[in-house]
Design a protein around this motif. Structure first.
Motif, PDB file in Angstrom:
ATOM      1  N   LEU A   1      -4.278 -64.663  47.641  1.00  0.00           N
ATOM      2  CA  LEU A   1      -5.277 -63.949  46.843  1.00  0.00           C
ATOM      3  C   LEU A   1      -5.226 -64.394  45.386  1.00  0.00           C
ATOM      4  N   PHE A   2      -4.024 -64.405  44.800  1.00  0.00           N
ATOM      5  CA  PHE A   2      -3.904 -64.767  43.390  1.00  0.00           C
ATOM      6  C   PHE A   2      -4.208 -66.253  43.163  1.00  0.00           C
ATOM      7  N   TRP A   3      -3.806 -67.096  44.104  1.00  0.00           N
ATOM      8  CA  TRP A   3      -4.086 -68.522  43.993  1.00  0.00           C
ATOM      9  C   TRP A   3      -5.596 -68.762  44.024  1.00  0.00           C
ATOM     10  N   THR A   4      -6.266 -68.108  44.975  1.00  0.00           N
ATOM     11  CA  THR A   4      -7.711 -68.261  45.099  1.00  0.00           C
ATOM     12  C   THR A   4      -8.434 -67.743  43.863  1.00  0.00           C
ATOM     13  N   LEU A   5      -8.017 -66.556  43.378  1.00  0.00           N
ATOM     14  CA  LEU A   5      -8.631 -66.003  42.164  1.00  0.00           C
ATOM     15  C   LEU A   5      -8.401 -66.922  40.966  1.00  0.00           C
ATOM     16  N   GLY A   6      -7.195 -67.475  40.871  1.00  0.00           N
ATOM     17  CA  GLY A   6      -6.894 -68.372  39.757  1.00  0.00           C
ATOM     18  C   GLY A   6      -7.746 -69.622  39.786  1.00  0.00           C
ATOM     19  N   LEU A   7      -7.869 -70.227  40.970  1.00  0.00           N
ATOM     20  CA  LEU A   7      -8.692 -71.427  41.084  1.00  0.00           C
ATOM     21  C   LEU A   7     -10.162 -71.119  40.800  1.00  0.00           C
ATOM     22  N   ALA A   8     -10.650 -70.008  41.365  1.00  0.00           N
ATOM     23  CA  ALA A   8     -12.049 -69.636  41.153  1.00  0.00           C
ATOM     24  C   ALA A   8     -12.324 -69.365  39.685  1.00  0.00           C
ATOM     25  N   THR A   9     -11.382 -68.706  39.013  1.00  0.00           N
ATOM     26  CA  THR A   9     -11.539 -68.408  37.591  1.00  0.00           C
ATOM     27  C   THR A   9     -11.569 -69.687  36.764  1.00  0.00           C
ATOM     28  N   TYR A  10     -10.663 -70.604  37.077  1.00  0.00           N
ATOM     29  CA  TYR A  10     -10.610 -71.858  36.319  1.00  0.00           C
ATOM     30  C   TYR A  10     -11.921 -72.624  36.451  1.00  0.00           C
ATOM     31  N   GLY A  11     -12.408 -72.757  37.694  1.00  0.00           N
ATOM     32  CA  GLY A  11     -13.647 -73.492  37.903  1.00  0.00           C
ATOM     33  C   GLY A  11     -14.836 -72.812  37.260  1.00  0.00           C
ATOM     34  N   THR A  12     -14.923 -71.498  37.374  1.00  0.00           N
ATOM     35  CA  THR A  12     -16.031 -70.757  36.770  1.00  0.00           C
ATOM     36  C   THR A  12     -16.024 -70.904  35.251  1.00  0.00           C
ATOM     37  N   SER A  13     -14.829 -70.883  34.664  1.00  0.00           N
ATOM     38  CA  SER A  13     -14.711 -71.067  33.221  1.00  0.00           C
ATOM     39  C   SER A  13     -15.241 -72.430  32.794  1.00  0.00           C
ATOM     40  N   ARG A  14     -14.916 -73.463  33.568  1.00  0.00           N
ATOM     41  CA  ARG A  14     -15.378 -74.808  33.243  1.00  0.00           C
ATOM     42  C   ARG A  14     -16.886 -74.947  33.443  1.00  0.00           C
ATOM     43  N   ILE A  15     -17.399 -74.371  34.522  1.00  0.00           N
ATOM     44  CA  ILE A  15     -18.824 -74.530  34.833  1.00  0.00           C
ATOM     45  C   ILE A  15     -19.691 -73.752  33.846  1.00  0.00           C
ATOM     46  N   ALA A  16     -19.316 -72.498  33.586  1.00  0.00           N
ATOM     47  CA  ALA A  16     -20.121 -71.634  32.712  1.00  0.00           C
ATOM     48  C   ALA A  16     -19.839 -71.865  31.238  1.00  0.00           C
ATOM     49  N   GLY A  17     -18.734 -72.520  30.923  1.00  0.00           N
ATOM     50  CA  GLY A  17     -18.376 -72.726  29.525  1.00  0.00           C
ATOM     51  C   GLY A  17     -17.985 -71.447  28.830  1.00  0.00           C
ATOM     52  N   VAL A  18     -17.264 -70.579  29.543  1.00  0.00           N
ATOM     53  CA  VAL A  18     -16.828 -69.296  28.984  1.00  0.00           C
ATOM     54  C   VAL A  18     -15.309 -69.227  29.033  1.00  0.00           C
ATOM     55  N   PRO A  19     -14.685 -68.369  28.202  1.00  0.00           N
ATOM     56  CA  PRO A  19     -13.232 -68.213  28.255  1.00  0.00           C
ATOM     57  C   PRO A  19     -12.777 -67.708  29.630  1.00  0.00           C
ATOM     58  N   ALA A  20     -11.504 -67.913  29.906  1.00  0.00           N
ATOM     59  CA  ALA A  20     -10.954 -67.549  31.210  1.00  0.00           C
ATOM     60  C   ALA A  20     -11.101 -66.058  31.501  1.00  0.00           C
ATOM     61  N   ALA A  21     -10.972 -65.208  30.463  1.00  0.00           N
ATOM     62  CA  ALA A  21     -11.081 -63.759  30.677  1.00  0.00           C
ATOM     63  C   ALA A  21     -12.470 -63.392  31.197  1.00  0.00           C
ATOM     64  N   ARG A  22     -13.506 -63.986  30.619  1.00  0.00           N
ATOM     65  CA  ARG A  22     -14.869 -63.711  31.075  1.00  0.00           C
ATOM     66  C   ARG A  22     -15.103 -64.291  32.469  1.00  0.00           C
ATOM     67  N   ALA A  23     -14.557 -65.479  32.695  1.00  0.00           N
ATOM     68  CA  ALA A  23     -14.705 -66.096  34.010  1.00  0.00           C
ATOM     69  C   ALA A  23     -14.037 -65.256  35.087  1.00  0.00           C
ATOM     70  N   PHE A  24     -12.854 -64.710  34.781  1.00  0.00           N
ATOM     71  CA  PHE A  24     -12.172 -63.849  35.759  1.00  0.00           C
ATOM     72  C   PHE A  24     -13.007 -62.616  36.066  1.00  0.00           C
ATOM     73  N   CYS A  25     -13.591 -62.009  35.044  1.00  0.00           N
ATOM     74  CA  CYS A  25     -14.444 -60.831  35.263  1.00  0.00           C
ATOM     75  C   CYS A  25     -15.614 -61.183  36.173  1.00  0.00           C
ATOM     76  N   ALA A  26     -16.210 -62.359  35.972  1.00  0.00           N
ATOM     77  CA  ALA A  26     -17.333 -62.782  36.805  1.00  0.00           C
ATOM     78  C   ALA A  26     -16.900 -62.974  38.248  1.00  0.00           C
ATOM     79  N   VAL A  27     -15.761 -63.624  38.438  1.00  0.00           N
ATOM     80  CA  VAL A  27     -15.249 -63.863  39.784  1.00  0.00           C
ATOM     81  C   VAL A  27     -14.896 -62.549  40.472  1.00  0.00           C
ATOM     82  N   PHE A  28     -14.207 -61.671  39.750  1.00  0.00           N
ATOM     83  CA  PHE A  28     -13.753 -60.409  40.333  1.00  0.00           C
ATOM     84  C   PHE A  28     -14.934 -59.494  40.671  1.00  0.00           C
TER      85      PHE A  28
END
Length: 259
Positions: free
Chosen positions: A202-229
């Motif tokens: 779960l944490f590995w998947t969330l971490g990977l999804a957050t990292y990719g979302t941050s790169r794609i959307a150009g937003v900080p990791a905190a915002r990307a995590f909120c989007a993923v979650f």
């Protein structure tokens, strides 16, 4: 074969070199094809694993809201995994939409707006389950919410949607990588090891999804995590709504939620 070598390389990059894997999203259709092969491999491995895994392992306890179904065969788990593309598509749409909502402006205000957007379908489902409103009104309400979200979806460039799809399908690489350890846990009969691996996945998947979302959307990791979650939470609500609408069989819902 060049295609298989490319897919294996992308698979290893996702697991070991996420920054390099994120850079490959610029390849467009090539990255999407690699991700699709990884996703299909994940679906196939899940069908085989859950078909062979003993029923009731690991034990969930008497208070579990959705206990695992009994020992089911290959056909049942194929039906369950046939819903995986639907779930993946929902996660892509929801994550990309929430990432757009969370882009720019002050985080508290953006997070509040995103939380309200995630809460609306949940409130609709709760209202339906606690009243005598007809089933069609639930479907109509969900369609209305989707229509209201359409402008946010259209504002995301097509290249970004392709990147989201590529990345969020490819994060299933973590499940494939941990499959041998899950198999060992089953063979050893170790519920603790199995459940620990579920948490790690779960944490590995969330971490990977957050990292990719941050790169794609150009937003900080905190915002990307909120989007993923928020995307994952909303995905669960929509899946339960599919069950309430009679689209998703109860046995498949249990398998999706408890697997």
């Amino acid at each position: 074969m060049p295609e298989l070598r490319s897919t294996l390389s992308f698979f290893l990059d996702i697991l070991l070199r996420p920054s390099r894997a994120a850079g490959r999203l610029q390849e467009g259709d090539a990255a999407l094809q690699d991700s699709l092969r990884i996703f299909l491999a994940y679906m196939a491995s899940a069908v085989v694993f859950y078909t062979l895994k003993p029923a009731g392992f690991p034990p969930l306890g008497p208070d579990a809201p959705l206990p695992m179904p009994g020992q089911e065969g290959l056909v049942f788990w194929v039906k369950v995994q046939a819903w995986s593309p639907v779930l993946a598509g929902l996660w892509v749409l929801l994550t990309g939409s929430f990432a757009k909502l969370l882009t720019g402006g002050r985080l508290p205000m953006r997070l509040f707006a995103s939380g309200v957007a995630a809460l609306l379908p949940l409130l609709l489902v709760l209202f339906y389950t606690n009243t005598r409103m007809p089933r069609w009104t639930l479907g109509a309400g969900l369609l209305a919410l989707c229509a209201a979200a359409a402008p946010a979806v259209r504002s995301v460039p097509g290249s970004s949607w392709r990147a989201y799809a590529s990345w969020l399908m490819a994060v299933n690489s973590a499940a494939i990588a941990l499959l041998p350890l899950f198999t060992c846990a089953v063979l050893l009969g170790s519920a603790l090891l199995y459940q620990s691996l579920e948490v790690a996945l779960l944490f590995w998947t969330l971490g990977l999804a957050t990292y990719g979302t941050s790169r794609i959307a150009g937003v900080p990791a905190a915002r990307a995590f909120c989007a993923v979650f928020l995307g994952l939470l909303s995905q669960v609500v929509f899946v339960y709504a599919f069950y309430l609408l009679g689209i998703l069989p109860k046995a498949v819902l249990k398998a999706l939620m408890a697997a």
